[in-house]
Scaffold this motif. Structure first.
Motif, PDB file in Angstrom:
ATOM      1  N   THR A  25      45.428 109.208  25.927  1.00 57.07           N
ATOM      2  CA  THR A  25      44.857 109.471  24.602  1.00 57.07           C
ATOM      3  C   THR A  25      43.943 108.324  24.181  1.00 57.07           C
ATOM      4  OG1 THR A  25      46.839 110.712  24.036  1.00 57.07           O
ATOM      5  CG2 THR A  25      45.422 110.069  22.210  1.00 57.07           C
ATOM      6  N   VAL A  26      44.398 107.092  24.436  1.00 58.14           N
ATOM      7  CA  VAL A  26      43.565 105.933  24.092  1.00 58.14           C
ATOM      8  C   VAL A  26      42.256 105.989  24.892  1.00 58.14           C
ATOM      9  CG1 VAL A  26      43.391 103.416  24.241  1.00 58.14           C
ATOM     10  CG2 VAL A  26      45.491 104.472  23.399  1.00 58.14           C
ATOM     11  N   ASN A  27      42.350 106.327  26.188  1.00 56.23           N
ATOM     12  CA  ASN A  27      41.127 106.455  26.992  1.00 56.23           C
ATOM     13  C   ASN A  27      40.155 107.441  26.354  1.00 56.23           C
ATOM     14  OD1 ASN A  27      42.082 104.709  28.909  1.00 56.23           O
ATOM     15  ND2 ASN A  27      42.758 106.309  30.319  1.00 56.23           N
ATOM     16  N   SER A  28      40.666 108.627  25.996  1.00 51.09           N
ATOM     17  CA  SER A  28      39.804 109.631  25.364  1.00 51.09           C
ATOM     18  C   SER A  28      39.216 109.095  24.071  1.00 51.09           C
ATOM     19  CB  SER A  28      40.585 110.907  25.062  1.00 51.09           C
ATOM     20  OG  SER A  28      40.810 111.637  26.241  1.00 51.09           O
ATOM     21  N   THR A  52      41.343 110.918  31.087  1.00 49.51           N
ATOM     22  CA  THR A  52      41.319 111.369  29.699  1.00 49.51           C
ATOM     23  C   THR A  52      42.588 112.168  29.446  1.00 49.51           C
ATOM     24  OG1 THR A  52      40.291 113.472  30.249  1.00 49.51           O
ATOM     25  CG2 THR A  52      38.813 111.637  29.759  1.00 49.51           C
ATOM     26  N   VAL A  53      42.858 112.470  28.190  1.00 45.93           N
ATOM     27  CA  VAL A  53      44.083 113.192  27.875  1.00 45.93           C
ATOM     28  C   VAL A  53      44.014 114.621  28.426  1.00 45.93           C
ATOM     29  CG1 VAL A  53      43.325 113.778  25.529  1.00 45.93           C
ATOM     30  CG2 VAL A  53      45.733 113.760  26.059  1.00 45.93           C
ATOM     31  N   THR A  54      42.836 115.229  28.367  1.00 49.80           N
ATOM     32  CA  THR A  54      42.687 116.589  28.901  1.00 49.80           C
ATOM     33  C   THR A  54      42.902 116.601  30.409  1.00 49.80           C
ATOM     34  OG1 THR A  54      41.150 117.114  27.130  1.00 49.80           O
ATOM     35  CG2 THR A  54      41.084 118.537  29.051  1.00 49.80           C
ATOM     36  N   LEU A  55      42.305 115.647  31.090  1.00 47.67           N
ATOM     37  CA  LEU A  55      42.496 115.549  32.537  1.00 47.67           C
ATOM     38  C   LEU A  55      43.958 115.263  32.862  1.00 47.67           C
ATOM     39  CD1 LEU A  55      41.506 115.321  35.456  1.00 47.67           C
ATOM     40  CD2 LEU A  55      40.797 112.983  34.972  1.00 47.67           C
TER      41      LEU A  55
END
Lengths: 279, 292
Positions: free
Chosen positions: A73-76, A227-230
């Motif tokens: 989540t932080v990455n996104s 990313t959170v989606t990935l």
């Protein structure tokens, strides 16, 4: 909304019933996931439907830390805002050029951009990932951001173009007589007038990038960069991962999109009507 | 783009403003598409040297059962577009009548659009399992289980119904409500005075008045079917069981990234590109017609 209506009172009740069934049916998958996330791995197989006997939060703890959902989540939250900022600037400049400036091949270039806005990502994926690797940007935030901005800009440009094209030309004319440069006209006259539409494309860009999968899948191969989606897509493919843990991960991943909705509902509504090629 | 005033040009400034966009598009869109066309004539793993084999990929493709399944599945998705259009318009008309709670309904039905295809794909992969809530309810009622994601014909129809009809409903409601609110209120009042009921108002007033919006909706749905399905399929069925939920897009992914037949996948890409070009032509024609 309306005082007069062709509905009889009976029809009204029937319509209400239809709507309630529809809404309940569309909430059931979410209920499935949320209730599963609160059940222990032992409880879920014996009680998949009803509410948990005693809700537990172990799955969340596991998904957040061992499953790295917090890190993802932080990455996104780092990649997406940077991407959106770049995207807005590029779409604003290009939209203004197409909407309010005169130059050779304007219409042909614009139609080409419009055409590119519908390209499927899989058409580009192989070459985009090769290009990113040639630029030594595989496994970097910058790599994925560039691919997003390039892929989503045609659509944002299209929206900004129609918006600027509908603005009265006199605004530009008056400023030019005053001797303002094109950059000044854009920055100090047109952009402030276009603020609601800028907010709208920012939201569209945010949602598109936040939910993007194929490019991030190819560019961000290192787990810590996902990313959170990935991250969710990879968890889904993990063999033998238990439903309660996957569910907890899903609930964590829902937080930001739902917050965005609550905060920016107005612009999301605007985005739908602007985005769907204002019929 | 209506402001054609005289022939005076703005010099270099427009090109400067367009430069960042055009550089990105040249690198990330035009170059990949051109390379795709070139590599479709080669045998290539995606790295290392390639071998020219000219039309061999296309010949293989035409004889490939997976390719035809993809085409058939993509066509099946298209068949869901009329259903999606009718259902969305009908529910919009319900909401337009100002039934109690319409704003809440609209917001709840929009949730799938917020969460995006990846999350929705994973959510439905849990919900439609044999031990998911839906099957448990079906079992309680009928005593049997429906293997939504295991029976090929059910899996592909689940993808079609969910993606084309359900996932776009919330988006369509906002879009069509905005369009219908733009219709002159006096037309509705006149219809009411004439004694027009709900259905006649819908088919004789609402839909004809927003004809362009409906047509754009159909074009938009085609774009979604041909160009935006990958993430949902990848997280819901991963193309399976077997290759029964392949679409053109998903087939390209499997050929290129799981079988490493990049040259061959490029031939599929060229087919997909041609479909997209046709959609784009329809879109541009529609815009021209609206502007007239």
């Amino acid at each position: 909304m309306k005082k007069v209506s062709p509905f009889s009172p009976t029809a009204r009740i029937l319509v209400q019933i239809v709507m309630i069934i529809l809404v309940v049916a569309s909430l059931l998958p979410l209920y499935n996931v949320i209730s599963a996330s609160l059940k222990s791995i032992d409880e879920y197989p014996t009680n998949p439907v009803l509410l948990p006997k005693a809700p537990i939060f172990d799955n969340y703890k596991y998904a957040a830390f061992a499953g790295h959902l917090i890190r993802f989540t932080v990455n996104s939250l780092i990649y997406v805002p940077v991407g959106v900022a770049l995207y807005v600037v590029i779409c604003l400049m290009a939209g203004y050029a197409f909407g309010k400036m005169r130059f050779a091949f304007r219409r042909s270039i614009f139609l080409l951009v419009l055409f590119m806005s519908i390209f499927p990502q899989l058409l580009l994926a192989t070459q985009v990932s090769k290009l990113i690797s040639l630029m030594h940007l595989t496994n970097t935030g910058l790599g994925v951001i560039l691919s997003w901005v390039a892929y989503f800009s045609p659509f944002g440009t299209y929206i900004m173009t129609t918006y600027f094209a509908d603005m009265p030309y006199e605004l530009v004319e008056a400023a030019r007589i005053d001797g303002a440069s094109q950059v000044r006209i854009l920055v100090s006259i047109m952009a402030p007038l276009a603020l609601p539409m800028i907010a709208t494309i920012a939201i569209i860009g945010f949602q598109s990038m936040w939910n993007e999968l194929p490019f991030s899948m190819l560019i961000l191969q290192q787990e810590s960069l996902r990313t959170v989606t990935l991250g969710i897509a990879v968890l889904r493919g993990e063999y033998g991962l238990r439903v309660p843990i996957l569910s907890a991960a899903l609930v964590i991943a829902m937080i930001v999109p739902l917050l965005i909705f609550l905060l920016f509902q107005r612009y999301i509504t605007l985005g739908v009507t602007a985005g769907a090629m204002k019929g | 783009m209506h402001n054609r005033r005289g022939f005076e040009r703005d010099g270099a400034a427009p090109y400067v403003f367009l430069a960042p966009l055009l550089v990105l598009l040249a690198a990330f869109m035009i170059y990949p598409v051109v390379m795709n066309i070139i590599t479709s004539f080669t045998e290539w793993k995606g790295y290392g040297p390639w071998k020219w084999i000219w039309l061999a990929n296309y010949k293989t493709m035409i004889a490939d059962e997976e390719f035809w399944t993809s085409i058939k599945n993509t066509a099946l998705m298209v068949l869901y577009i009329p259903l999606s259009t009718i259902v969305t318009l009908l529910i919009t008309a319900f909401l337009r009548e100002g039934i109690r709670g319409w704003k809440v309904y609209r917001a709840i039905l929009y949730i799938p659009n917020l969460l995006g295809y990846v999350l929705m794909g994973v959510i439905f992969s849990i919900y439609l399992r044999d031990d998911g809530v839906l099957n448990m309810a079906i079992k309680r009622l009928t005593g049997s289980t429906i293997h939504f994601l295991i029976t090929p014909v059910l899996a592909i129809n689940a993808v079609g119904f969910l993606l084309v009809v359900f996932l776009h409903l919330g988006f369509g409601l906002i879009y069509f409500l905005a369009a219908m609110n733009g219709i002159d209120k006096s037309i509705y009042e006149a219809a009411l005075i004439d004694g027009a009921g709900f259905w006649r108002t819908l088919f004789k007033v609402s839909i004809p008045s927003i004809r362009f919006s409906v047509e754009f909706w159909v074009v938009f749905s085609f774009i979604e079917v041909f160009a935006r399905m990958f993430s949902f399929i990848h997280t819901l069925t991963q193309g399976g069981p077997g290759y029964s939920t392949f679409t053109l897009e998903y087939g390209i992914f499997i050929q290129a990234f799981s079988k490493f037949k990049v040259g061959y996948s490029s031939a599929w890409s060229v087919v997909l590109f041609l479909f997209c070009a046709m959609i784009s032509i329809a879109q541009i024609r529609l815009m021209k017609r609206r502007d007239e």
